[in-house]
Scaffold this motif. Sequence first.
Motif, PDB file in Angstrom:
ATOM      1  N   ALA A   1      -2.233  -1.093  -6.144  1.00 16.04           N
ATOM      2  CA  ALA A   1      -1.071  -0.341  -6.625  1.00 16.04           C
ATOM      3  C   ALA A   1       0.229  -0.994  -6.163  1.00 16.04           C
ATOM      4  O   ALA A   1       1.200  -1.101  -6.932  1.00 16.04           O
ATOM      5  N   ALA A   2       0.266  -1.435  -4.906  1.00 12.80           N
ATOM      6  CA  ALA A   2       1.467  -2.110  -4.385  1.00 12.80           C
ATOM      7  C   ALA A   2       1.720  -3.417  -5.133  1.00 12.80           C
ATOM      8  O   ALA A   2       2.874  -3.750  -5.458  1.00 12.80           O
ATOM      9  N   ARG A   3       0.678  -4.162  -5.428  1.00 12.09           N
ATOM     10  CA  ARG A   3       0.837  -5.439  -6.137  1.00 12.09           C
ATOM     11  C   ARG A   3       1.391  -5.212  -7.548  1.00 12.09           C
ATOM     12  O   ARG A   3       2.257  -5.961  -8.015  1.00 12.09           O
ATOM     13  N   GLU A   4       0.908  -4.168  -8.228  1.00 15.75           N
ATOM     14  CA  GLU A   4       1.401  -3.884  -9.576  1.00 15.75           C
ATOM     15  C   GLU A   4       2.877  -3.496  -9.549  1.00 15.75           C
ATOM     16  O   GLU A   4       3.647  -3.888 -10.434  1.00 15.75           O
ATOM     17  N   LEU A   5       3.281  -2.743  -8.543  1.00 16.93           N
ATOM     18  CA  LEU A   5       4.692  -2.364  -8.441  1.00 16.93           C
ATOM     19  C   LEU A   5       5.573  -3.590  -8.241  1.00 16.93           C
ATOM     20  O   LEU A   5       6.683  -3.676  -8.784  1.00 16.93           O
ATOM     21  N   VAL A   6       5.095  -4.542  -7.463  1.00 16.89           N
ATOM     22  CA  VAL A   6       5.873  -5.754  -7.219  1.00 16.89           C
ATOM     23  C   VAL A   6       5.941  -6.608  -8.485  1.00 16.89           C
ATOM     24  O   VAL A   6       7.005  -7.105  -8.870  1.00 16.89           O
TER      25      VAL A   6
ATOM     26  N   ALA B   1      14.119  11.101  -2.695  1.00 14.05           N
ATOM     27  CA  ALA B   1      13.071  10.740  -1.736  1.00 14.05           C
ATOM     28  C   ALA B   1      11.714  11.216  -2.248  1.00 14.05           C
ATOM     29  O   ALA B   1      11.597  12.330  -2.777  1.00 14.05           O
ATOM     30  N   ASP B   2      10.732  10.378  -2.074  1.00 14.48           N
ATOM     31  CA  ASP B   2       9.371  10.702  -2.509  1.00 14.48           C
ATOM     32  C   ASP B   2       8.426  10.449  -1.340  1.00 14.48           C
ATOM     33  O   ASP B   2       8.045   9.295  -1.084  1.00 14.48           O
ATOM     34  N   PRO B   3       8.050  11.494  -0.579  1.00 18.63           N
ATOM     35  CA  PRO B   3       7.229  11.276   0.624  1.00 18.63           C
ATOM     36  C   PRO B   3       5.891  10.610   0.336  1.00 18.63           C
ATOM     37  O   PRO B   3       5.380   9.868   1.166  1.00 18.63           O
ATOM     38  N   VAL B   4       5.301  10.871  -0.824  1.00 20.86           N
ATOM     39  CA  VAL B   4       3.984  10.322  -1.140  1.00 20.86           C
ATOM     40  C   VAL B   4       4.118   9.001  -1.889  1.00 20.86           C
ATOM     41  O   VAL B   4       3.513   8.000  -1.532  1.00 20.86           O
ATOM     42  N   GLY B   5       4.921   8.973  -2.936  1.00 26.01           N
ATOM     43  CA  GLY B   5       5.152   7.750  -3.671  1.00 26.01           C
ATOM     44  C   GLY B   5       4.033   7.417  -4.637  1.00 26.01           C
ATOM     45  O   GLY B   5       2.969   8.051  -4.664  1.00 26.01           O
ATOM     46  N   THR B   6       4.283   6.374  -5.437  1.00 28.19           N
ATOM     47  CA  THR B   6       3.305   5.956  -6.440  1.00 28.19           C
ATOM     48  C   THR B   6       2.005   5.509  -5.808  1.00 28.19           C
ATOM     49  O   THR B   6       0.909   5.855  -6.266  1.00 28.19           O
ATOM     50  N   ILE B   7       2.098   4.721  -4.744  1.00 31.78           N
ATOM     51  CA  ILE B   7       0.893   4.223  -4.077  1.00 31.78           C
ATOM     52  C   ILE B   7       0.097   5.383  -3.503  1.00 31.78           C
ATOM     53  O   ILE B   7      -1.127   5.462  -3.659  1.00 31.78           O
ATOM     54  N   GLY B   8       0.777   6.311  -2.840  1.00 31.97           N
ATOM     55  CA  GLY B   8       0.087   7.451  -2.253  1.00 31.97           C
ATOM     56  C   GLY B   8      -0.606   8.317  -3.280  1.00 31.97           C
ATOM     57  O   GLY B   8      -1.722   8.797  -3.064  1.00 31.97           O
ATOM     58  N   ARG B   9       0.036   8.518  -4.434  1.00 33.58           N
ATOM     59  CA  ARG B   9      -0.580   9.342  -5.474  1.00 33.58           C
ATOM     60  C   ARG B   9      -1.830   8.670  -6.045  1.00 33.58           C
ATOM     61  O   ARG B   9      -2.815   9.329  -6.363  1.00 33.58           O
ATOM     62  N   ARG B  10      -1.775   7.357  -6.181  1.00 27.23           N
ATOM     63  CA  ARG B  10      -2.965   6.654  -6.670  1.00 27.23           C
ATOM     64  C   ARG B  10      -4.113   6.767  -5.667  1.00 27.23           C
ATOM     65  O   ARG B  10      -5.273   6.906  -6.055  1.00 27.23           O
ATOM     66  N   VAL B  11      -3.781   6.689  -4.410  1.00 24.18           N
ATOM     67  CA  VAL B  11      -4.809   6.811  -3.378  1.00 24.18           C
ATOM     68  C   VAL B  11      -5.434   8.198  -3.402  1.00 24.18           C
ATOM     69  O   VAL B  11      -6.659   8.354  -3.343  1.00 24.18           O
ATOM     70  N   LEU B  12      -4.607   9.230  -3.484  1.00 24.18           N
ATOM     71  CA  LEU B  12      -5.112  10.602  -3.491  1.00 24.18           C
ATOM     72  C   LEU B  12      -5.919  10.909  -4.751  1.00 24.18           C
ATOM     73  O   LEU B  12      -6.810  11.758  -4.723  1.00 24.18           O
ATOM     74  N   ALA B  13      -5.608  10.228  -5.842  1.00 24.93           N
ATOM     75  CA  ALA B  13      -6.324  10.481  -7.087  1.00 24.93           C
ATOM     76  C   ALA B  13      -7.718   9.867  -7.086  1.00 24.93           C
ATOM     77  O   ALA B  13      -8.538  10.195  -7.954  1.00 24.93           O
ATOM     78  N   ALA B  14      -7.996   8.991  -6.150  1.00 23.06           N
ATOM     79  CA  ALA B  14      -9.305   8.322  -6.114  1.00 23.06           C
ATOM     80  C   ALA B  14      -9.827   8.283  -4.678  1.00 23.06           C
ATOM     81  O   ALA B  14     -10.195   7.225  -4.171  1.00 23.06           O
ATOM     82  N   LEU B  15      -9.838   9.448  -4.015  1.00 28.99           N
ATOM     83  CA  LEU B  15     -10.318   9.508  -2.640  1.00 28.99           C
ATOM     84  C   LEU B  15     -11.798   9.112  -2.573  1.00 28.99           C
ATOM     85  O   LEU B  15     -12.591   9.465  -3.451  1.00 28.99           O
TER      86      LEU B  15
ATOM     87  N   LEU C   1      -0.022  -9.169   8.584  1.00 34.84           N
ATOM     88  CA  LEU C   1      -0.115  -7.985   9.433  1.00 34.84           C
ATOM     89  C   LEU C   1       0.940  -6.944   9.044  1.00 34.84           C
ATOM     90  O   LEU C   1       0.684  -5.740   9.100  1.00 34.84           O
ATOM     91  N   THR C   2       2.129  -7.411   8.659  1.00 33.79           N
ATOM     92  CA  THR C   2       3.189  -6.488   8.244  1.00 33.79           C
ATOM     93  C   THR C   2       2.800  -5.758   6.960  1.00 33.79           C
ATOM     94  O   THR C   2       2.970  -4.533   6.844  1.00 33.79           O
ATOM     95  N   LEU C   3       2.290  -6.516   5.974  1.00 27.61           N
ATOM     96  CA  LEU C   3       1.838  -5.892   4.737  1.00 27.61           C
ATOM     97  C   LEU C   3       0.733  -4.882   5.014  1.00 27.61           C
ATOM     98  O   LEU C   3       0.744  -3.770   4.473  1.00 27.61           O
ATOM     99  N   TYR C   4      -0.228  -5.263   5.855  1.00 26.83           N
ATOM    100  CA  TYR C   4      -1.321  -4.355   6.201  1.00 26.83           C
ATOM    101  C   TYR C   4      -0.777  -3.070   6.813  1.00 26.83           C
ATOM    102  O   TYR C   4      -1.179  -1.966   6.432  1.00 26.83           O
ATOM    103  N   GLN C   5       0.147  -3.193   7.757  1.00 23.82           N
ATOM    104  CA  GLN C   5       0.669  -2.011   8.446  1.00 23.82           C
ATOM    105  C   GLN C   5       1.441  -1.103   7.493  1.00 23.82           C
ATOM    106  O   GLN C   5       1.337   0.132   7.573  1.00 23.82           O
ATOM    107  N   LEU C   6       2.217  -1.683   6.594  1.00 21.41           N
ATOM    108  CA  LEU C   6       2.976  -0.875   5.636  1.00 21.41           C
ATOM    109  C   LEU C   6       2.034  -0.080   4.727  1.00 21.41           C
ATOM    110  O   LEU C   6       2.270   1.102   4.459  1.00 21.41           O
TER     111      LEU C   6
END
Length: 364
Positions: free
Chosen positions: A206-211, A222-236, A173-178
């Motif tokens: 994307a999160a799994r690859e970063l880990v 500080a990066d408000p969007v981050g790597t995960i966010g950019r990947r998400v936005l690139a494939a809406l 649940l914590t992973l899901y919420q993050l």
Amino acid sequence: MTLVESGTRALIGAVFGPTAIGETEYAQRLLHLLRPDMLVLWDKGFDGNAFLAAVTGTGAKVLGRLRNNRQTPVVTRLPDGSYLSVLGSVRVRVVDAHINVTCADGTTFGASYRLVTTLTDACRHPATALIALYHQRWEHESAYYALRHTILNGHVLRSGDPVGIDQEMWSLLTLYQLLRTVMVDAAESRHGTDPDRCGFTIAFQAARELVVRAERVVVETADPVGTIGRRVLAALLPPRRPGSAPARSNLRLPATARDRLTGGPTPATPSPTSTSPSSSPRAPSARCQPLPGMTDTPLRPAAAANGSWPCSVPIPTVTGTPGTSPSTWATSPSAPCTNNSPDGPTADSSERPAGASTAPHPIR
């Protein structure tokens, strides 16, 4: 049992335990999270008098399904075909609707829905708008799909005792919420982007690859969007299409009879892609008239965030196809009304201050 925000599918709260305890009892443990600006959506089985009274006692509003065998006395017929009733000590409004579903291959089928709501003002909240809004309850099933299939991917929880299962469940649940938090932050960074279009699978991968690669463990800026966010936005994803498939639970848990945990909600009945309310036996009024003693705190479901609700006179038959926005289902030939004054409704688009939110948070 979880409480999920339908707009973002983020978790508001969660409880779990042995299957010897029923869903309603688990749901009681989430009531302290409800607020007066919330509209609670639920499936059949939660319409007991005591539970309904407990939910309304928090100040939250309700829109849910009634069991087919539930008897509801007709107190007052309303112009849109719904009627006022009483369940236990709670004053409610009942909407009988026939759901017509047209699938992509042309297959059609129908079902009857009985909805109950504490939004008793038919002028502010016409039946067609409530029926379309109730479809948002299916966002809860999407949340469970992400937990059961995307994250677990068919794997069985490793622990064989209740304490270990608790730890695994909270970690999931914590992973899901993050991940949901990152996805919503990414959507908000691009104006007009609906969080529905953010792919959970993309964020998870994307999160799994970063880990695995140990990337961006320490960042200097500080990066408000981050790597995960950019990947998400690139494939809406494309705008969401209304679904109609019943939910199925595929989560397997350790087969300890006494301590086996629930794997999600009970299978739901098909949801609508087009709707039409049942016709009223009385001719609709020419205008929305105030009902003595029937007033509500202004509360607008999310489907009406961009404008006031239309008056519900007369209500046409509503049709649609998959992919049609819910906001186009609730139609009316009359002008919008925003009050219940004795002189009748008036059109006013400036009811709230500029920038103020007009939508509560529908949750289940």
